[in-house]
Design a protein around this motif. Structure first.
Motif, PDB file in Angstrom:
ATOM      1  N   GLU A   9      65.233 -89.913  91.478  1.00  0.00           N
ATOM      2  CA  GLU A   9      63.950 -89.588  90.854  1.00  0.00           C
ATOM      3  C   GLU A   9      63.898 -90.131  89.430  1.00  0.00           C
ATOM      4  O   GLU A   9      62.863 -90.634  88.979  1.00  0.00           O
ATOM      5  N   GLN A  10      65.011 -90.051  88.715  1.00  0.00           N
ATOM      6  CA  GLN A  10      65.071 -90.595  87.359  1.00  0.00           C
ATOM      7  C   GLN A  10      64.897 -92.115  87.374  1.00  0.00           C
ATOM      8  O   GLN A  10      64.224 -92.685  86.506  1.00  0.00           O
ATOM      9  N   ARG A  11      65.481 -92.772  88.360  1.00  0.00           N
ATOM     10  CA  ARG A  11      65.344 -94.222  88.469  1.00  0.00           C
ATOM     11  C   ARG A  11      63.891 -94.609  88.776  1.00  0.00           C
ATOM     12  O   ARG A  11      63.395 -95.628  88.282  1.00  0.00           O
ATOM     13  N   TYR A  12      63.240 -93.806  89.583  1.00  0.00           N
ATOM     14  CA  TYR A  12      61.825 -94.054  89.864  1.00  0.00           C
ATOM     15  C   TYR A  12      61.013 -93.984  88.574  1.00  0.00           C
ATOM     16  O   TYR A  12      60.194 -94.869  88.293  1.00  0.00           O
ATOM     17  N   ASP A  13      61.236 -92.958  87.771  1.00  0.00           N
ATOM     18  CA  ASP A  13      60.499 -92.810  86.514  1.00  0.00           C
ATOM     19  C   ASP A  13      60.779 -93.972  85.567  1.00  0.00           C
ATOM     20  O   ASP A  13      59.857 -94.471  84.891  1.00  0.00           O
ATOM     21  N   ALA A  14      62.030 -94.437  85.524  1.00  0.00           N
ATOM     22  CA  ALA A  14      62.378 -95.564  84.652  1.00  0.00           C
ATOM     23  C   ALA A  14      61.704 -96.845  85.132  1.00  0.00           C
ATOM     24  O   ALA A  14      61.267 -97.679  84.319  1.00  0.00           O
ATOM     25  N   LEU A  15      61.594 -96.999  86.438  1.00  0.00           N
ATOM     26  CA  LEU A  15      60.925 -98.183  86.983  1.00  0.00           C
ATOM     27  C   LEU A  15      59.438 -98.168  86.639  1.00  0.00           C
ATOM     28  O   LEU A  15      58.867 -99.202  86.283  1.00  0.00           O
ATOM     29  N   VAL A  16      58.820 -97.009  86.738  1.00  0.00           N
ATOM     30  CA  VAL A  16      57.405 -96.884  86.378  1.00  0.00           C
ATOM     31  C   VAL A  16      57.200 -97.291  84.917  1.00  0.00           C
ATOM     32  O   VAL A  16      56.254 -98.025  84.586  1.00  0.00           O
ATOM     33  N   ALA A  17      58.092 -96.852  84.049  1.00  0.00           N
ATOM     34  CA  ALA A  17      57.971 -97.171  82.626  1.00  0.00           C
ATOM     35  C   ALA A  17      58.121 -98.661  82.359  1.00  0.00           C
ATOM     36  O   ALA A  17      57.545 -99.193  81.398  1.00  0.00           O
ATOM     37  N   ALA A  18      58.866 -99.357  83.218  1.00  0.00           N
ATOM     38  CA  ALA A  18      59.110-100.788  83.026  1.00  0.00           C
ATOM     39  C   ALA A  18      58.156-101.661  83.843  1.00  0.00           C
ATOM     40  O   ALA A  18      58.335-102.888  83.914  1.00  0.00           O
ATOM     41  N   ALA A  19      57.133-101.067  84.421  1.00  0.00           N
ATOM     42  CA  ALA A  19      56.311-101.710  85.451  1.00  0.00           C
ATOM     43  C   ALA A  19      55.825-103.128  85.135  1.00  0.00           C
ATOM     44  O   ALA A  19      55.879-104.001  86.012  1.00  0.00           O
ATOM     45  N   PRO A  20      55.341-103.437  83.937  1.00  0.00           N
ATOM     46  CA  PRO A  20      54.820-104.799  83.705  1.00  0.00           C
ATOM     47  C   PRO A  20      55.857-105.895  83.921  1.00  0.00           C
ATOM     48  O   PRO A  20      55.489-107.045  84.180  1.00  0.00           O
ATOM     49  N   GLY A  21      57.142-105.560  83.851  1.00  0.00           N
ATOM     50  CA  GLY A  21      58.192-106.552  84.058  1.00  0.00           C
ATOM     51  C   GLY A  21      58.951-106.375  85.357  1.00  0.00           C
ATOM     52  O   GLY A  21      60.005-106.984  85.547  1.00  0.00           O
ATOM     53  N   VAL A  22      58.423-105.556  86.267  1.00  0.00           N
ATOM     54  CA  VAL A  22      59.131-105.217  87.511  1.00  0.00           C
ATOM     55  C   VAL A  22      58.781-106.197  88.632  1.00  0.00           C
ATOM     56  O   VAL A  22      57.616-106.574  88.809  1.00  0.00           O
ATOM     57  N   ILE A  23      59.792-106.584  89.392  1.00  0.00           N
ATOM     58  CA  ILE A  23      59.599-107.331  90.633  1.00  0.00           C
ATOM     59  C   ILE A  23      59.802-106.365  91.800  1.00  0.00           C
ATOM     60  O   ILE A  23      60.773-105.606  91.831  1.00  0.00           O
ATOM     61  N   VAL A  24      58.889-106.399  92.756  1.00  0.00           N
ATOM     62  CA  VAL A  24      58.992-105.586  93.973  1.00  0.00           C
ATOM     63  C   VAL A  24      59.300-106.533  95.127  1.00  0.00           C
ATOM     64  O   VAL A  24      58.516-107.443  95.415  1.00  0.00           O
ATOM     65  N   ALA A  25      60.452-106.347  95.765  1.00  0.00           N
ATOM     66  CA  ALA A  25      60.863-107.202  96.874  1.00  0.00           C
ATOM     67  C   ALA A  25      60.988-106.369  98.143  1.00  0.00           C
ATOM     68  O   ALA A  25      61.522-105.256  98.112  1.00  0.00           O
ATOM     69  N   LEU A  26      60.526-106.914  99.254  1.00  0.00           N
ATOM     70  CA  LEU A  26      60.424-106.168 100.499  1.00  0.00           C
ATOM     71  C   LEU A  26      60.894-107.005 101.680  1.00  0.00           C
ATOM     72  O   LEU A  26      60.513-108.185 101.807  1.00  0.00           O
ATOM     73  N   ASP A  27      61.704-106.411 102.530  1.00  0.00           N
ATOM     74  CA  ASP A  27      62.003-106.997 103.821  1.00  0.00           C
ATOM     75  C   ASP A  27      60.722-106.975 104.658  1.00  0.00           C
ATOM     76  O   ASP A  27      59.738-106.301 104.305  1.00  0.00           O
ATOM     77  N   PHE A  28      60.713-107.691 105.794  1.00  0.00           N
ATOM     78  CA  PHE A  28      59.515-107.721 106.637  1.00  0.00           C
ATOM     79  C   PHE A  28      59.669-106.803 107.844  1.00  0.00           C
ATOM     80  O   PHE A  28      59.072-105.728 107.896  1.00  0.00           O
ATOM     81  N   ASP A  29      60.512-107.179 108.804  1.00  0.00           N
ATOM     82  CA  ASP A  29      60.657-106.379 110.028  1.00  0.00           C
ATOM     83  C   ASP A  29      61.267-105.015 109.725  1.00  0.00           C
ATOM     84  O   ASP A  29      62.324-104.910 109.109  1.00  0.00           O
ATOM     85  N   GLY A  30      60.577-103.967 110.160  1.00  0.00           N
ATOM     86  CA  GLY A  30      61.053-102.607 109.938  1.00  0.00           C
ATOM     87  C   GLY A  30      60.694-102.047 108.578  1.00  0.00           C
ATOM     88  O   GLY A  30      60.888-100.860 108.324  1.00  0.00           O
ATOM     89  N   THR A  31      60.153-102.910 107.705  1.00  0.00           N
ATOM     90  CA  THR A  31      59.784-102.477 106.355  1.00  0.00           C
ATOM     91  C   THR A  31      58.288-102.638 106.120  1.00  0.00           C
ATOM     92  O   THR A  31      57.620-101.703 105.704  1.00  0.00           O
ATOM     93  N   LEU A  32      57.767-103.826 106.403  1.00  0.00           N
ATOM     94  CA  LEU A  32      56.319-104.058 106.333  1.00  0.00           C
ATOM     95  C   LEU A  32      55.689-104.117 107.716  1.00  0.00           C
ATOM     96  O   LEU A  32      54.492-103.898 107.862  1.00  0.00           O
ATOM     97  N   SER A  33      56.501-104.407 108.716  1.00  0.00           N
ATOM     98  CA  SER A  33      55.996-104.449 110.095  1.00  0.00           C
ATOM     99  C   SER A  33      56.887-103.586 110.972  1.00  0.00           C
ATOM    100  O   SER A  33      58.071-103.403 110.676  1.00  0.00           O
ATOM    101  N   PRO A  34      56.348-103.043 112.064  1.00  0.00           N
ATOM    102  CA  PRO A  34      57.170-102.209 112.952  1.00  0.00           C
ATOM    103  C   PRO A  34      58.139-103.065 113.755  1.00  0.00           C
ATOM    104  O   PRO A  34      57.910-104.254 113.989  1.00  0.00           O
ATOM    105  N   ILE A  35      59.250-102.467 114.166  1.00  0.00           N
ATOM    106  CA  ILE A  35      60.173-103.114 115.090  1.00  0.00           C
ATOM    107  C   ILE A  35      59.589-103.007 116.498  1.00  0.00           C
ATOM    108  O   ILE A  35      59.274-101.916 116.967  1.00  0.00           O
ATOM    109  N   VAL A  36      59.422-104.167 117.158  1.00  0.00           N
ATOM    110  CA  VAL A  36      58.835-104.181 118.502  1.00  0.00           C
ATOM    111  C   VAL A  36      59.731-105.008 119.433  1.00  0.00           C
ATOM    112  O   VAL A  36      60.581-105.770 118.988  1.00  0.00           O
TER     113      VAL A  36
END
Length: 278
Positions: A9-36
């Protein structure tokens, strides 16, 4: 969503505070799309585009980092159209396909990547006999150009077939100077020298990131998680998100936040967007 610890939870708050310089990286299968069962039908969650565009306005950049070929992800995710919205907002969307061997961005619409690794063609020629030896002749073989993935999900005993295939395919891959990347009822064979951890490292250094979030769901994301954790130990605000499932729990112990599948990932990203000021 569930924080794995008070530190999460503390790391989440620190990330919010640093937001303008944050990169958000995401896997695709199982993360943005369902496993089929059929990988060609793993379309991105219908709300993902809208969620990513809203978040992009508040962070430095967003990247999709996947084992799939970049062209597949662009098509299954409708990410070229999403990239148009990013560009209009003056933001960057990256797609790193085949564990970072391929690269596409909203500002540079050409997929850049190397030639197939030596040994892959021979491995493919030998694969039918290898599958018969492992009593997995009907496994679905997905040729990716730079890699080949053997899926056991459609077989009567997916887990058993996976357990039989993994050591055999590992031995065959090593004989051709290739490596294996195990996933959720899938074994991928590809060249060495690139992984999601290296993608994370390059994004952080090249874009001078002030924070980093990575969300993934299985063993192919471990390298990325470990690289993010190393940067966290040096003081960079970070957040590791596990898109959990009953099939795979490898990332749970490494994560700051655990969510349930793509729906949970998007819920987290919506919350992050709302919590960032401005």
């Amino acid at each position: 969503m569930k924080f794995a610890s008070p530190e999460g939870e503390q790391r989440y708050d620190a990330l919010v505070a640093a937001a303008p310089g944050v990169i958000v990286a995401l896997d695709f299968d199982g993360t943005l799309s369902p496993i089929v069962d059929d990988p060609s039908q793993a379309h991105i969650h219908p709300d993902a585009g809208e969620v990513l565009v809203a978040l992009a306005r508040k962070v430095l950049a967003i990247a999709v980092v996947t084992g799939r070929p970049a062209r597949q992800v662009l098509d299954l995710g409708g990410l070229e159209e999403v990239g148009d919205a990013f560009a209009a907002a003056g933001k960057e969307l990256y797609v790193f396909g085949q564990y970072g061997n391929e690269r596409w961005s909203a500002s540079h619409r050409v997929i850049v990547g190397p030639r197939p690794p030596q040994g892959l063609a021979t491995f493919l020629r030998e694969l039918p006999r290898t599958l018969r030896t492992a009593d997995a002749a009907d496994a679905y073989v997905e040729e990716k150009g730079l890699a080949v993935a053997v899926h056991t999900r459609r077989l009567p005993d997916p887990e058993g077939a996976f357990a039989r295939l993994l050591p055999i395919l590992t031995e065959q891959a090593e004989a051709h100077d290739l490596i294996v990347e195990p996933g959720r009822n899938v074994v991928e064979v590809r060249s060495d020298g690139m992984d999601k951890g290296l993608v994370v490292d390059r994004l952080i250094t090249q874009l001078d990131a002030k924070g980093f979030l990575f969300a993934g769901d299985d063993l192919g994301d471990v390298d990325a998680f470990e690289t993010v954790a190393a940067y966290a130990s040096e003081g960079l605000p970070t957040l590791l998100v596990c898109s959990a499932s009953e099939e795979q729990a490898a990332l749970v112990a490494l994560s700051d936040v655990v969510v349930e599948g793509p729906e949970g990932v998007l819920e987290l990203l919506r919350r992050l967007t709302d919590d960032i000021p401005g």
